[in-house]
Design a protein around this motif. Structure first.
Motif, PDB file in Angstrom:
ATOM      1  N   ILE A 143       0.845  -1.206   0.000  1.00 26.03           N
ATOM      2  CA  ILE A 143       0.000   0.000   0.000  1.00 26.03           C
ATOM      3  C   ILE A 143       0.879   1.254   0.000  1.00 26.03           C
ATOM      4  N   ASP A 144       1.977   1.224   0.780  1.00 22.79           N
ATOM      5  CA  ASP A 144       2.886   2.392   0.782  1.00 22.79           C
ATOM      6  C   ASP A 144       3.472   2.627  -0.607  1.00 22.79           C
ATOM      7  N   VAL A 145       3.865   1.552  -1.287  1.00 21.42           N
ATOM      8  CA  VAL A 145       4.499   1.709  -2.600  1.00 21.42           C
ATOM      9  C   VAL A 145       3.531   2.343  -3.607  1.00 21.42           C
ATOM     10  N   PHE A 146       2.272   1.901  -3.570  1.00 19.42           N
ATOM     11  CA  PHE A 146       1.341   2.364  -4.615  1.00 19.42           C
ATOM     12  C   PHE A 146       0.466   3.550  -4.194  1.00 19.42           C
ATOM     13  N   ALA A 188      20.688   5.427  -2.252  1.00 20.77           N
ATOM     14  CA  ALA A 188      19.485   4.847  -2.856  1.00 20.77           C
ATOM     15  C   ALA A 188      19.398   3.409  -2.356  1.00 20.77           C
ATOM     16  N   TYR A 189      18.194   2.944  -2.076  1.00 21.14           N
ATOM     17  CA  TYR A 189      18.055   1.542  -1.649  1.00 21.14           C
ATOM     18  C   TYR A 189      16.833   0.919  -2.300  1.00 21.14           C
ATOM     19  N   LYS A 190      16.870  -0.398  -2.355  1.00 20.37           N
ATOM     20  CA  LYS A 190      15.727  -1.135  -2.897  1.00 20.37           C
ATOM     21  C   LYS A 190      14.727  -1.382  -1.778  1.00 20.37           C
ATOM     22  N   ILE A 191      13.452  -1.122  -2.010  1.00 23.20           N
ATOM     23  CA  ILE A 191      12.461  -1.556  -1.043  1.00 23.20           C
ATOM     24  C   ILE A 191      12.502  -3.089  -1.055  1.00 23.20           C
ATOM     25  N   PRO A 192      12.033  -3.750   0.018  1.00 24.95           N
ATOM     26  CA  PRO A 192      12.149  -5.216   0.030  1.00 24.95           C
ATOM     27  C   PRO A 192      11.606  -5.792  -1.282  1.00 24.95           C
ATOM     28  N   CYS A 232      10.645   4.366  -7.129  1.00 26.35           N
ATOM     29  CA  CYS A 232       9.697   3.249  -7.334  1.00 26.35           C
ATOM     30  C   CYS A 232       8.358   3.521  -6.655  1.00 26.35           C
ATOM     31  N   CYS A 233       8.373   4.399  -5.653  1.00 22.83           N
ATOM     32  CA  CYS A 233       7.126   4.716  -4.939  1.00 22.83           C
ATOM     33  C   CYS A 233       6.485   5.986  -5.498  1.00 22.83           C
ATOM     34  N   GLU A 234       7.055   6.525  -6.569  1.00 22.31           N
ATOM     35  CA  GLU A 234       6.557   7.770  -7.162  1.00 22.31           C
ATOM     36  C   GLU A 234       6.343   8.835  -6.100  1.00 22.31           C
ATOM     37  N   TRP A 253      13.806   0.605  -6.693  1.00 27.33           N
ATOM     38  CA  TRP A 253      14.717   1.539  -6.013  1.00 27.33           C
ATOM     39  C   TRP A 253      14.011   2.806  -5.538  1.00 27.33           C
ATOM     40  N   ARG A 254      14.355   3.225  -4.317  1.00 27.34           N
ATOM     41  CA  ARG A 254      14.022   4.567  -3.858  1.00 27.34           C
ATOM     42  C   ARG A 254      15.293   5.395  -3.984  1.00 27.34           C
ATOM     43  N   PRO A 255      15.177   6.680  -4.376  1.00 32.71           N
ATOM     44  CA  PRO A 255      16.386   7.514  -4.418  1.00 32.71           C
ATOM     45  C   PRO A 255      16.929   7.723  -3.001  1.00 32.71           C
ATOM     46  N   ALA A 256      18.215   8.071  -2.914  1.00 32.24           N
ATOM     47  CA  ALA A 256      18.769   8.430  -1.593  1.00 32.24           C
ATOM     48  C   ALA A 256      17.940   9.587  -1.037  1.00 32.24           C
ATOM     49  N   HIS A 257      17.623   9.522   0.249  1.00 33.75           N
ATOM     50  CA  HIS A 257      16.779  10.570   0.840  1.00 33.75           C
ATOM     51  C   HIS A 257      16.950  10.607   2.343  1.00 33.75           C
ATOM     52  N   VAL A 258      16.522  11.717   2.906  1.00 37.22           N
ATOM     53  CA  VAL A 258      16.509  11.918   4.365  1.00 37.22           C
ATOM     54  C   VAL A 258      15.057  12.168   4.742  1.00 37.22           C
ATOM     55  N   HIS A 259      14.575  11.467   5.767  1.00 34.75           N
ATOM     56  CA  HIS A 259      13.193  11.687   6.232  1.00 34.75           C
ATOM     57  C   HIS A 259      13.176  12.703   7.371  1.00 34.75           C
ATOM     58  N   LEU A 260      12.182  13.592   7.341  1.00 38.60           N
ATOM     59  CA  LEU A 260      11.995  14.549   8.435  1.00 38.60           C
ATOM     60  C   LEU A 260      10.530  14.571   8.856  1.00 38.60           C
ATOM     61  N   LYS A 304      20.103   0.557   4.906  1.00 40.40           N
ATOM     62  CA  LYS A 304      19.317  -0.076   5.971  1.00 40.40           C
ATOM     63  C   LYS A 304      18.860   0.976   6.982  1.00 40.40           C
ATOM     64  N   TYR A 305      17.862   0.605   7.810  1.00 38.19           N
ATOM     65  CA  TYR A 305      17.345   1.532   8.826  1.00 38.19           C
ATOM     66  C   TYR A 305      17.507   0.939  10.226  1.00 38.19           C
ATOM     67  N   GLY A 306      17.890   1.818  11.167  1.00 39.40           N
ATOM     68  CA  GLY A 306      18.046   1.414  12.564  1.00 39.40           C
ATOM     69  C   GLY A 306      16.747   0.850  13.119  1.00 39.40           C
ATOM     70  N   GLY A 309       6.514   6.597   4.726  1.00 41.30           N
ATOM     71  CA  GLY A 309       7.085   5.258   4.557  1.00 41.30           C
ATOM     72  C   GLY A 309       6.936   4.441   5.824  1.00 41.30           C
ATOM     73  N   PRO A 310       7.397   3.191   5.796  1.00 38.69           N
ATOM     74  CA  PRO A 310       7.157   2.291   6.931  1.00 38.69           C
ATOM     75  C   PRO A 310       8.236   2.323   8.015  1.00 38.69           C
ATOM     76  N   TYR A 311       9.264   3.180   7.886  1.00 42.30           N
ATOM     77  CA  TYR A 311      10.407   3.049   8.794  1.00 42.30           C
ATOM     78  C   TYR A 311      10.518   4.140   9.867  1.00 42.30           C
ATOM     79  N   PHE A 312       9.467   4.945  10.038  1.00 42.27           N
ATOM     80  CA  PHE A 312       9.477   5.930  11.125  1.00 42.27           C
ATOM     81  C   PHE A 312       9.258   5.203  12.448  1.00 42.27           C
TER      82      PHE A 312
HETATM   83  C1  BEZ Z   1      10.958   4.844   2.799  1.00 46.81           C
HETATM   84  O1  BEZ Z   1      11.247   5.864   2.229  1.00 46.81           O
HETATM   85  O2  BEZ Z   1      11.499   4.622   3.883  1.00 46.81           O
HETATM   86  C2  BEZ Z   1      10.008   3.877   2.142  1.00 46.81           C
HETATM   87  C3  BEZ Z   1       8.875   4.347   1.526  1.00 46.81           C
HETATM   88  C4  BEZ Z   1       7.988   3.440   0.937  1.00 46.81           C
HETATM   89  C5  BEZ Z   1       8.258   2.079   0.968  1.00 46.81           C
HETATM   90  C6  BEZ Z   1       9.428   1.617   1.585  1.00 46.81           C
HETATM   91  C7  BEZ Z   1      10.312   2.527   2.179  1.00 46.81           C
END
Ligand code: BEZ
Ligand code: FE
Length: 260
Positions: free
Chosen positions: A51-54, A168-172, A222-224, A189-196, A134-136, A78-81
């Motif tokens: 659901i997050d991807v689409f 940049a990382y691949k979503i699972p 990949c998640c547009e 792939w998601r582009p390299a990014h910082v979440h705030l 990867k995420y902590g 995204g799912p990693y907060f």
């Molecule tokens: C993220 O940016 O952390 C993320 C967003 C959507 C799916 C997976 C990861």
């Protein structure tokens, strides 16, 4: 008692899907295959990811449509907060020595209201990937209090974090969500990014992301994702550290949200 909002939303979704079935001439076999695929996604535990991807990006578009014109653009959470991220007195995140070639990064800026006034004591959360995506607290081997943290803005509304540059990382992609993207001819792939994430009493939460101009996936997420132009950063190095300057504008919460 009937819930009118629920009725309206579900009816609209069903009508949209029925429209897609008619427009695409969906056969009974394709219909059964779609049900089977949805079962696979649910059984694999990937429903939130799928659901997050689409759809996460569409929810963010709605937030942006309804936002004050001066407010900073929102982007996917995204799912990693993790709200349990540590409070950092000095803004320095814990990073792992194992990544010998990591590049230090500073993310800083001022949190303001829509009239440009700096806001003190605002809670700002940041989380970003390790140098291998990867995420902590999410991926094995990365403790929960690494590559994430919270700070409060100072009297001038300023915040600062120190971390290392994410990649940049691949979503699972080993499960049905990645397989679906591949079958559609898309990458994972998601582009390299910082979440705030910015939170302050009486103001709407702002969740957004910062991107890197040189990253090859910044314009093919990949998640547009929303990828706001103002949050795409060309290379700026200070004392060997990559610097991202992000002023963040938050707007007052609507009265209906305050009551909620
Ligand atoms: C993220 O940016 O952390 C993320 C967003 C959507 C799916 C997976 C990861
Ligand atoms: Fe991310």
């Amino acid at each position: 008692m009937a819930n009118n909002r629920l009725d309206q939303v579900v009816s609209t979704i069903v009508e949209a899907v029925r429209g897609a079935v008619r427009d695409e001439n969906i056969s009974f076999e394709e219909y059964r295959a779609a049900i089977g695929y949805m079962m696979k996604i649910a059984e694999s535990g990937e429903l939130p990811l799928f659901i997050d991807v689409f759809l996460n990006t569409s929810i963010v578009s709605v937030i942006n449509q309804n936002a004050h014109p001066a407010a900073s653009p929102s982007d996917m959470e995204g799912p990693y907060f993790l709200d349990s991220a540590p409070v950092l007195e000095d803004g320095k995140m814990k990073t792992m020595d194992a990544y010998a070639d990591d590049q230090p990064m500073i993310v800083r800026g001022t949190v303001k209201d829509v009239d440009g006034q700096p806001l003190a004591d605002v809670l700002v959360d940041m989380w970003n990937s390790t140098p291998d995506g990867k995420y902590g607290g999410i991926h094995e081997g990365i403790p929960v209090d690494y590559y994430r943290g919270k700070v409060r803005t100072d009297a001038q509304g300023q915040y600062q974090f120190e971390s290392t540059v994410p990649v940049a990382y691949k979503i699972p992609d080993s499960g049905p969500t990645g397989a679906l993207l591949e079958m559609m001819g898309r990458h994972s792939w998601r582009p390299a990014h910082v979440h705030l994430k910015v939170r302050h009493p009486g103001y709407r939460d702002l969740t957004t992301q910062l991107y890197f101009a040189e990253d090859e996936y910044t314009h093919s997420d990949c998640c547009e994702g929303i990828v706001p132009e103002q949050f795409i950063y060309p290379e700026l190095i200070e004392d060997g550290k990559r610097v991202l300057e992000a002023d963040l504008v938050i707007e007052p919460q609507a009265e209906s949200q305050m009551a909620a």
